[in-house]
Design a protein around this motif. Structure first.
Motif, PDB file in Angstrom:
ATOM      1  N   GLU A   1      63.302  66.818 -14.276  1.00 47.04           N
ATOM      2  CA  GLU A   1      63.973  67.231 -15.508  1.00 47.04           C
ATOM      3  C   GLU A   1      65.226  66.397 -15.755  1.00 47.04           C
ATOM      4  O   GLU A   1      65.508  66.000 -16.885  1.00 47.04           O
ATOM      5  N   LEU A   2      65.968  66.112 -14.701  1.00 48.45           N
ATOM      6  CA  LEU A   2      67.180  65.305 -14.811  1.00 48.45           C
ATOM      7  C   LEU A   2      66.869  63.911 -15.349  1.00 48.45           C
ATOM      8  O   LEU A   2      67.513  63.440 -16.290  1.00 48.45           O
ATOM      9  N   VAL A   3      65.862  63.230 -14.785  1.00 48.73           N
ATOM     10  CA  VAL A   3      65.571  61.867 -15.235  1.00 48.73           C
ATOM     11  C   VAL A   3      64.997  61.866 -16.652  1.00 48.73           C
ATOM     12  O   VAL A   3      65.316  60.973 -17.444  1.00 48.73           O
ATOM     13  N   ARG A   4      64.178  62.851 -16.984  1.00 44.82           N
ATOM     14  CA  ARG A   4      63.600  62.906 -18.335  1.00 44.82           C
ATOM     15  C   ARG A   4      64.685  63.109 -19.380  1.00 44.82           C
ATOM     16  O   ARG A   4      64.756  62.377 -20.370  1.00 44.82           O
ATOM     17  N   GLU A   5      65.529  64.105 -19.186  1.00 41.92           N
ATOM     18  CA  GLU A   5      66.605  64.388 -20.142  1.00 41.92           C
ATOM     19  C   GLU A   5      67.541  63.191 -20.285  1.00 41.92           C
ATOM     20  O   GLU A   5      67.960  62.844 -21.398  1.00 41.92           O
ATOM     21  N   THR A   6      67.869  62.537 -19.167  1.00 42.11           N
ATOM     22  CA  THR A   6      68.770  61.390 -19.203  1.00 42.11           C
ATOM     23  C   THR A   6      68.137  60.225 -19.943  1.00 42.11           C
ATOM     24  O   THR A   6      68.766  59.603 -20.810  1.00 42.11           O
ATOM     25  N   ALA A   7      66.880  59.904 -19.628  1.00 40.83           N
ATOM     26  CA  ALA A   7      66.206  58.789 -20.275  1.00 40.83           C
ATOM     27  C   ALA A   7      66.082  59.022 -21.786  1.00 40.83           C
ATOM     28  O   ALA A   7      66.352  58.116 -22.582  1.00 40.83           O
TER      29      ALA A   7
ATOM     30  N   PHE B   1      76.879  47.441 -13.600  1.00 36.31           N
ATOM     31  CA  PHE B   1      78.121  48.105 -13.234  1.00 36.31           C
ATOM     32  C   PHE B   1      77.762  49.465 -12.651  1.00 36.31           C
ATOM     33  O   PHE B   1      76.637  49.937 -12.806  1.00 36.31           O
ATOM     34  N   SER B   2      78.711  50.082 -11.976  1.00 34.20           N
ATOM     35  CA  SER B   2      78.471  51.421 -11.446  1.00 34.20           C
ATOM     36  C   SER B   2      79.660  52.310 -11.769  1.00 34.20           C
ATOM     37  O   SER B   2      80.783  51.838 -11.945  1.00 34.20           O
ATOM     38  N   VAL B   3      79.366  53.586 -11.864  1.00 33.37           N
ATOM     39  CA  VAL B   3      80.378  54.617 -12.075  1.00 33.37           C
ATOM     40  C   VAL B   3      80.064  55.753 -11.111  1.00 33.37           C
ATOM     41  O   VAL B   3      78.938  55.871 -10.615  1.00 33.37           O
ATOM     42  N   ALA B   4      81.055  56.588 -10.841  1.00 33.28           N
ATOM     43  CA  ALA B   4      80.842  57.699  -9.905  1.00 33.28           C
ATOM     44  C   ALA B   4      81.725  58.877 -10.291  1.00 33.28           C
ATOM     45  O   ALA B   4      82.728  58.724 -10.986  1.00 33.28           O
ATOM     46  N   ALA B   5      81.324  60.038  -9.813  1.00 33.98           N
ATOM     47  CA  ALA B   5      82.104  61.264  -9.991  1.00 33.98           C
ATOM     48  C   ALA B   5      81.910  62.130  -8.758  1.00 33.98           C
ATOM     49  O   ALA B   5      80.833  62.153  -8.164  1.00 33.98           O
ATOM     50  N   GLY B   6      82.949  62.838  -8.371  1.00 28.33           N
ATOM     51  CA  GLY B   6      82.877  63.747  -7.236  1.00 28.33           C
ATOM     52  C   GLY B   6      83.308  63.102  -5.939  1.00 28.33           C
ATOM     53  O   GLY B   6      83.563  61.904  -5.877  1.00 28.33           O
ATOM     54  N   GLU B   7      83.380  63.931  -4.921  1.00 27.95           N
ATOM     55  CA  GLU B   7      83.847  63.500  -3.597  1.00 27.95           C
ATOM     56  C   GLU B   7      82.898  63.973  -2.511  1.00 27.95           C
ATOM     57  O   GLU B   7      82.198  64.969  -2.658  1.00 27.95           O
TER      58      GLU B   7
ATOM     59  N   ALA C   1      79.007  64.144 -15.304  1.00 26.07           N
ATOM     60  CA  ALA C   1      80.271  63.420 -15.488  1.00 26.07           C
ATOM     61  C   ALA C   1      80.069  61.915 -15.326  1.00 26.07           C
ATOM     62  O   ALA C   1      80.564  61.119 -16.134  1.00 26.07           O
ATOM     63  N   ALA C   2      79.341  61.504 -14.299  1.00 28.09           N
ATOM     64  CA  ALA C   2      79.094  60.076 -14.072  1.00 28.09           C
ATOM     65  C   ALA C   2      78.255  59.487 -15.203  1.00 28.09           C
ATOM     66  O   ALA C   2      78.524  58.369 -15.667  1.00 28.09           O
ATOM     67  N   LEU C   3      77.254  60.220 -15.677  1.00 28.32           N
ATOM     68  CA  LEU C   3      76.437  59.732 -16.788  1.00 28.32           C
ATOM     69  C   LEU C   3      77.264  59.606 -18.060  1.00 28.32           C
ATOM     70  O   LEU C   3      77.068  58.671 -18.849  1.00 28.32           O
ATOM     71  N   GLY C   4      78.203  60.511 -18.274  1.00 24.71           N
ATOM     72  CA  GLY C   4      79.102  60.408 -19.420  1.00 24.71           C
ATOM     73  C   GLY C   4      79.945  59.152 -19.345  1.00 24.71           C
ATOM     74  O   GLY C   4      80.129  58.453 -20.354  1.00 24.71           O
ATOM     75  N   LEU C   5      80.445  58.827 -18.150  1.00 23.29           N
ATOM     76  CA  LEU C   5      81.217  57.590 -17.963  1.00 23.29           C
ATOM     77  C   LEU C   5      80.353  56.359 -18.241  1.00 23.29           C
ATOM     78  O   LEU C   5      80.813  55.394 -18.861  1.00 23.29           O
ATOM     79  N   ALA C   6      79.107  56.397 -17.787  1.00 25.12           N
ATOM     80  CA  ALA C   6      78.201  55.269 -18.023  1.00 25.12           C
ATOM     81  C   ALA C   6      77.940  55.097 -19.512  1.00 25.12           C
ATOM     82  O   ALA C   6      77.998  53.978 -20.039  1.00 25.12           O
ATOM     83  N   LEU C   7      77.671  56.195 -20.200  1.00 23.07           N
ATOM     84  CA  LEU C   7      77.362  56.135 -21.628  1.00 23.07           C
ATOM     85  C   LEU C   7      78.537  55.571 -22.422  1.00 23.07           C
ATOM     86  O   LEU C   7      78.349  54.818 -23.380  1.00 23.07           O
ATOM     87  N   GLU C   8      79.761  55.904 -22.004  1.00 24.35           N
ATOM     88  CA  GLU C   8      80.950  55.368 -22.674  1.00 24.35           C
ATOM     89  C   GLU C   8      81.016  53.848 -22.595  1.00 24.35           C
ATOM     90  O   GLU C   8      81.559  53.201 -23.487  1.00 24.35           O
TER      91      GLU C   8
END
Length: 127
Positions: free
Chosen positions: A72-78, A4-10, A114-121
């Motif tokens: 840093e973004l990928v490490r923290e997220t993983a 699935f995919s999620v997105a945030a922003g324009e 924001a998008a990662l928060g939606l994915a985690l949910e």
């Protein structure tokens, strides 16, 4: 395999996260800005905290393309997703805006969070 995919922003500040569920493992592809790409990747493996007490934690390994700053973004997220969900997590990311100003970078990162928060949910811990 389910995805699935999620997105945030324009516009140029839009960030999309594609999630692929591979058994108990998760693969996240984060792309955004004017030219999504692969700038860095991290693989995290869940484990108990080294501080004791049995708290969930994770260890991660990172690869980064020379000159890119998504490490840093990928490490923290993983690490966050592996510890929270209890499965192995692979994250790749590439966010790019030509001649980005500080406010562009901040907005991209806010939309990424924001998008990662939606994915985690939408994701369930591994049983």
């Amino acid at each position: 395999m389910h995805s699935f995919s999620v997105a945030a922003g324009e516009g140029a500040h839009r960030v999309e996260v594609l999630c692929a569920l591979l058994g108990g493992d998760i693969c996240l592809c984060i792309g955004g800005g004017e030219r999504p790409h692969i700038g860095a990747a991290a693989l995290a493996v869940p484990r108990q905290s080294l501080r004791g007490g049995g708290e969930p934690s994770a260890s991660a390994s990172v690869l980064c393309v020379t000159g890119h700053k998504e490490d840093e973004l990928v490490r923290e997220t993983a690490l966050r997703f592996a510890a929270r969900l209890g499965g192995r997590v692979l994250v790749s990311a590439g966010l790019h805006i030509d001649e980005a100003r500080e406010e562009d970078i901040c907005l991209l990162l806010d939309n990424c969070r924001a998008a990662l928060g939606l994915a985690l949910e939408r994701l369930e811990p591994v049983s």
